[in-house]
Design an enzyme around this catalytic site. Structure first.
Site, PDB file in Angstrom:
ATOM      1  N   CYS A 184      -4.612   2.192  -3.843  1.00 13.01           N
ATOM      2  CA  CYS A 184      -3.460   2.723  -3.155  1.00 13.01           C
ATOM      3  C   CYS A 184      -2.300   1.895  -3.389  1.00 13.01           C
ATOM      4  O   CYS A 184      -1.464   1.599  -2.360  1.00 13.01           O
ATOM      5  CB  CYS A 184      -3.601   3.381  -1.809  1.00 13.01           C
ATOM      6  SG  CYS A 184      -4.947   4.168  -1.379  1.00 13.01           S
ATOM      7  N   LYS A 215     -10.265  -1.085  10.529  1.00 12.83           N
ATOM      8  CA  LYS A 215     -10.544  -2.059   9.532  1.00 12.83           C
ATOM      9  C   LYS A 215     -10.868  -3.302  10.447  1.00 12.83           C
ATOM     10  O   LYS A 215     -10.849  -4.362   9.878  1.00 12.83           O
ATOM     11  CB  LYS A 215      -9.172  -2.571   8.935  1.00 12.83           C
ATOM     12  CG  LYS A 215      -8.868  -1.308   7.804  1.00 12.83           C
ATOM     13  CD  LYS A 215      -7.633  -1.504   6.915  1.00 12.83           C
ATOM     14  CE  LYS A 215      -7.084  -0.445   6.244  1.00 12.83           C
ATOM     15  NZ  LYS A 215      -7.717   0.145   5.219  1.00 12.83           N
ATOM     16  N   HIS A 248       0.963  -1.292   0.172  1.00 15.41           N
ATOM     17  CA  HIS A 248      -0.002   0.153   0.024  1.00 15.41           C
ATOM     18  C   HIS A 248       0.935   1.048   0.150  1.00 15.41           C
ATOM     19  O   HIS A 248       2.053   1.105   0.603  1.00 15.41           O
ATOM     20  CB  HIS A 248      -0.777   0.059   1.128  1.00 15.41           C
ATOM     21  CG  HIS A 248      -1.871   1.108   1.483  1.00 15.41           C
ATOM     22  ND1 HIS A 248      -1.668   2.143   1.613  1.00 15.41           N
ATOM     23  CD2 HIS A 248      -3.208   0.959   1.160  1.00 15.41           C
ATOM     24  CE1 HIS A 248      -2.995   2.973   1.680  1.00 15.41           C
ATOM     25  NE2 HIS A 248      -3.735   2.081   1.460  1.00 15.41           N
TER      26      HIS A 248
HETATM   27  N1  PLP Z   1      -1.700  -0.941   4.481  1.00 16.07           N
HETATM   28  C1  PLP Z   1      -2.428  -1.674   4.246  1.00 16.07           C
HETATM   29  C2  PLP Z   1      -1.954  -3.261   3.742  1.00 16.07           C
HETATM   30  C3  PLP Z   1      -3.717  -1.002   4.041  1.00 16.07           C
HETATM   31  O1  PLP Z   1      -4.771  -1.867   3.094  1.00 16.07           O
HETATM   32  C4  PLP Z   1      -4.108   0.194   4.290  1.00 16.07           C
HETATM   33  C5  PLP Z   1      -5.397   0.864   4.037  1.00 16.07           C
HETATM   34  O2  PLP Z   1      -6.102   0.127   2.919  1.00 16.07           O
HETATM   35  C6  PLP Z   1      -3.184   0.794   4.994  1.00 16.07           C
HETATM   36  C7  PLP Z   1      -1.760   0.293   4.953  1.00 16.07           C
HETATM   37  C8  PLP Z   1      -3.484   2.312   5.301  1.00 16.07           C
HETATM   38  O3  PLP Z   1      -4.398   2.274   6.286  1.00 16.07           O
HETATM   39  P1  PLP Z   1      -4.844   3.666   6.963  1.00 16.07           P
HETATM   40  O4  PLP Z   1      -5.513   4.576   5.767  1.00 16.07           O
HETATM   41  O5  PLP Z   1      -5.917   3.366   7.943  1.00 16.07           O
HETATM   42  O6  PLP Z   1      -3.673   4.218   7.448  1.00 16.07           O
END
Ligand code: PLP
Length: 406
Positions: free
Chosen positions: A364, A226, A123
């Protein structure tokens, strides 16, 4: 059925909502999960009954709230198998947890000429903070590729690792493919060259049991929102020995021992990394969310999740003309696909009109999209309340989309 889905669904008020007059089929759980009544109640309770700023007051409400907040830290620590609750730092989300490590660990331990390793399936929040760190420190970012089946090329990781490697950062589960990376192996390979390891567990913690001591990682991060908790409840797990050595990344109230113009000394971890008033209501409700998933049982959640993923993949394959990204050995929580000749945005918009919420686009994870040579996919992602009927609705919707573009 490993647990009674209907009684679980009944605990989520939003699932009774109608979308365009149709029952909501919520398949966007990798972006954020819905909240059960017990979590909404726990959050509500803070503001109705006990709200007062924590750690500062001698008065009753402040003490009650402080106790609930520190109990929540203990609940998180046991949930992820941390040796001690001081290894749990509350943040806003996964992104903030990763940035905390990039500044507090990275700026201290990554020197010019060093290397930081990520994978192509991360991500953006597990890529960009490391790019920024490497720019600040004159270090180099190295990238591990995947095989066409979505699995990580661990032999390439072996080639990349060297005494210059300071840190390896990898997702436990891909937010696009739902593929599960062999993080045990990654940790032992990285440790063999003296590198630390950060595991992005944003997409694993909601779907199966995760233990930091078992993984033997140095850092592990996830977002409460999540895993059925409110927004604003992020977690950074860090080994105590690192927290003791890392510098604070933000200064302010709560994180100090003594402040004077001659110099400031800091509170011990974890408070050293929690400057300012934290979102204690969200942290307290996160503890309730953890009790909620534990009451269903992580093993049961895992079994149901695998069943749902299998139903999705088999159904899409039976429809035909659908490309799955990628057919990994196991899908935890998500399946991404493209319908031949249909732009993912069109597919998502038509499914939406049927009451089916899926995510479309790059998720993302633009480097992963580039790796597959596409601009985006359609992603169906699952939660504890995802039923076989939800997947039937999705498959029926995909068939209708396909016919519309035939
Ligand atoms: N890492 C992973 C694997 C994710 O799926 C996400 C969000 O979809 C994030 C990081 C970022 O999460 P947040 O936006 O809650 O910081």
């Amino acid at each position: 059925m490993p647990y009674d889905i209907d009684s679980v669904r009944a605990q989520f008020p939003i699932l009774a909502e109608k979308v365009y007059g149709k029952s909501l089929v919520y398949l966007d759980n990798a972006a954020t999960s819905q909240k059960p009544q017990c979590v909404i109640d726990a959050y509500d309770h803070v503001y109705r009954r006990v709200n007062a700023n924590i750690h500062r007051g001698v008065h009753h409400l402040s003490n009650v709230c402080t106790t609930l907040y520190e109990d929540a830290r203990q609940t998180v620590a046991s949930f992820i198998g941390a040796a001690d609750s001081s290894e749990v730092v509350f943040t806003r989300n996964t992104t903030e947890s990763i940035n905390l490590v990039a500044y507090a660990f990275g700026d201290k331990f990554v020197a010019p000429g060093d290397e930081v390793v990520v994978t192509v399936l991360e991500h953006h929040s597990n890529i960009v903070p490391w790019q920024l760190l490497c720019q600040r420190r004159g270090a180099t970012l190295r990238v591990v590729d995947i095989n066409d089946d979505g699995s990580l090329r661990l032999n390439q990781l072996a080639d990349i690792l060297s005494p210059k490697t300071r840190l390896v950062c990898a997702a436990h589960v891909s937010n696009v493919m739902g593929s599960v990376n062999d993080v045990h192996q990654i940790v032992s390979m990285a440790h063999s060259v003296g590198a630390a390891v950060l595991i992005d567990a944003a997409q694993s913690v909601p779907h199966f049991a995760v233990s930091v001591q078992d993984l033997n990682c140095d850092f592990l991060v996830f977002s409460g929102h999540k895993v059925y908790a409110p927004l604003g409840s992020g977690v950074l797990y860090a080994r105590r020995e690192w927290l003791d050595q890392m510098n604070p990344w933000m200064g302010g109230g709560e994180m100090i021992d003594k402040v004077s113009f001659a110099g400031t000394t800091f509170a011990p971890p974890p408070l050293k990394f929690e400057a300012g008033t934290p979102d204690y209501a969200a942290a307290i409700a996160l503890a309730e969310a953890i009790r909620f998933v534990q009451s269903i049982g992580l093993d049961n959640i895992d079994l149901q999740d695998q069943k749902i993923a299998q139903q999705t993949i088999e159904g899409l394959e039976a429809i035909g003309g659908v490309r799955i990204f990628a057919k990994t050995a196991r899908h935890a929580g998500a399946v991404s696909f493209l319908i031949d000749g249909v732009h993912p945005y069109d597919a998502g918009s038509i499914l939406d009109k049927m009451g089916i919420a899926v995510r479309t686009g790059h998720h993302c994870a633009q480097p992963l999209m580039d790796r597959f040579g596409v601009t985006g996919t359609v992603r169906a992602s699952f939660g504890v309340y995802t039923s076989e009927a939800d997947i039937d609705a999705l498959l029926n919707g995909v068939e209708r989309v396909k016919k519309m573009f035939a």
